[in-house]
Design a protein around this motif. Structure first.
Motif, PDB file in Angstrom:
ATOM      1  N   HIS A 175      89.807  52.931  55.270  1.00  0.00           N
ATOM      2  CA  HIS A 175      89.792  52.059  56.339  1.00  0.00           C
ATOM      3  C   HIS A 175      90.081  50.314  55.767  1.00  0.00           C
ATOM      4  N   ILE A 176      89.031  50.109  55.002  1.00  0.00           N
ATOM      5  CA  ILE A 176      88.854  48.794  54.470  1.00  0.00           C
ATOM      6  C   ILE A 176      90.358  48.377  53.857  1.00  0.00           C
ATOM      7  N   ALA A 177      90.913  49.107  53.007  1.00  0.00           N
ATOM      8  CA  ALA A 177      92.080  48.887  52.337  1.00  0.00           C
ATOM      9  C   ALA A 177      93.401  48.806  53.524  1.00  0.00           C
ATOM     10  N   THR A 178      93.257  49.575  54.457  1.00  0.00           N
ATOM     11  CA  THR A 178      94.347  49.502  55.697  1.00  0.00           C
ATOM     12  C   THR A 178      94.016  48.217  56.546  1.00  0.00           C
ATOM     13  N   ALA A 212      89.244  49.373  61.924  1.00  0.00           N
ATOM     14  CA  ALA A 212      87.984  48.573  61.826  1.00  0.00           C
ATOM     15  C   ALA A 212      87.019  49.421  63.112  1.00  0.00           C
ATOM     16  N   ASN A 213      87.717  49.972  63.966  1.00  0.00           N
ATOM     17  CA  ASN A 213      87.023  51.022  65.073  1.00  0.00           C
ATOM     18  C   ASN A 213      86.570  52.295  64.200  1.00  0.00           C
ATOM     19  N   GLN A 214      87.662  52.843  63.435  1.00  0.00           N
ATOM     20  CA  GLN A 214      87.362  54.005  62.613  1.00  0.00           C
ATOM     21  C   GLN A 214      86.105  54.030  61.727  1.00  0.00           C
ATOM     22  N   LEU A 215      86.044  52.565  60.915  1.00  0.00           N
ATOM     23  CA  LEU A 215      85.139  52.587  60.254  1.00  0.00           C
ATOM     24  C   LEU A 215      83.801  52.340  60.937  1.00  0.00           C
ATOM     25  N   GLN A 216      83.712  51.712  61.910  1.00  0.00           N
ATOM     26  CA  GLN A 216      82.545  51.815  62.966  1.00  0.00           C
ATOM     27  C   GLN A 216      82.043  52.915  63.495  1.00  0.00           C
ATOM     28  N   GLU A 217      82.910  53.745  63.720  1.00  0.00           N
ATOM     29  CA  GLU A 217      82.629  55.158  64.161  1.00  0.00           C
ATOM     30  C   GLU A 217      81.827  55.989  62.984  1.00  0.00           C
ATOM     31  N   ILE A 218      82.370  55.894  61.862  1.00  0.00           N
ATOM     32  CA  ILE A 218      81.640  56.443  60.351  1.00  0.00           C
ATOM     33  C   ILE A 218      80.495  56.139  60.489  1.00  0.00           C
ATOM     34  N   VAL A 219      80.279  54.750  60.376  1.00  0.00           N
ATOM     35  CA  VAL A 219      78.886  53.989  60.112  1.00  0.00           C
ATOM     36  C   VAL A 219      78.056  54.361  61.310  1.00  0.00           C
ATOM     37  N   THR A 220      78.029  54.558  62.677  1.00  0.00           N
ATOM     38  CA  THR A 220      77.327  54.587  63.549  1.00  0.00           C
ATOM     39  C   THR A 220      77.260  56.293  63.673  1.00  0.00           C
ATOM     40  N   VAL A 229      86.972  40.957  54.791  1.00  0.00           N
ATOM     41  CA  VAL A 229      87.326  42.245  54.101  1.00  0.00           C
ATOM     42  C   VAL A 229      86.369  42.146  52.887  1.00  0.00           C
ATOM     43  N   LYS A 230      86.483  41.036  52.137  1.00  0.00           N
ATOM     44  CA  LYS A 230      85.553  41.017  50.702  1.00  0.00           C
ATOM     45  C   LYS A 230      84.204  41.292  51.062  1.00  0.00           C
ATOM     46  N   LYS A 231      83.652  41.023  52.056  1.00  0.00           N
ATOM     47  CA  LYS A 231      82.251  41.127  52.344  1.00  0.00           C
ATOM     48  C   LYS A 231      81.983  42.631  52.820  1.00  0.00           C
ATOM     49  N   LEU A 232      83.126  43.312  53.535  1.00  0.00           N
ATOM     50  CA  LEU A 232      82.993  44.745  53.934  1.00  0.00           C
ATOM     51  C   LEU A 232      82.927  45.354  52.313  1.00  0.00           C
TER      52      LEU A 232
END
Length: 146
Positions: A44-47, A80-88, A129-132
């Motif tokens: 997700h970050i790469a995308t 970004a939404n999908q990343l948030q979904e995995i995290v939460t 992105v770098k911070k992520l």
């Protein structure tokens, strides 16, 4: 009359939009693949990064295609939404238990991931992105620590 009701019900079901669930089950089923979820975060970050770079390149074009710009923005936001979904839904609600080692650090790191993925939706600043990337690296070390 009965045939009309059955036909109507079939039409409603046929044309009703499908609902897709992306989150891991909350039964709990006991089937977890933490490594895969980390790989998904990286994807997700790469995308998101690729989308931001494409948006920046399009902005520099004199006569850029607005439809293509919209597609890249939507792609960036979706990942970004999908990343948030995995995290939460995966890590915060199911995998990080209060009695685990470095609980507060893991939770803080995940919260920061949510913030920086939100910032990626709000802007096209590659520093987010770098911070992520840094946060996922740190979380991976904390999470898989023995």
């Amino acid at each position: 009359m009965k045939k009309l009701i059955i036909f109507s019900a079939m039409c409603v079901l046929l044309f009703m939009p499908a609902v897709t669930a992306f989150s891991h089950c909350e039964i709990p089923c006991g089937i977890y693949d933490d490594g895969m979820r980390i790989k998904m975060l990286w994807e997700h970050i790469a995308t998101i990064e690729k989308s931001i770079k494409a948006i920046q390149a399009l902005e520099k074009e004199k006569d850029h295609n607005p439809n293509q710009m919209i597609r890249w923005v939507m792609n960036k936001d979706d990942h970004a939404n999908q990343l948030q979904e995995i995290v939460t839904q995966y890590f915060m609600t199911q995998r990080i238990k209060k009695d685990t080692k470095n609980y507060s650090k893991k939770l803080e790191n995940l919260h920061q991931m949510l913030i920086y993925s939100m910032k990626c939706k709000q802007t096209i600043d590659l520093s987010h992105v770098k911070k992520l990337k840094s946060l996922v690296t740190d979380f991976e070390k904390l999470y898989f620590e023995k």
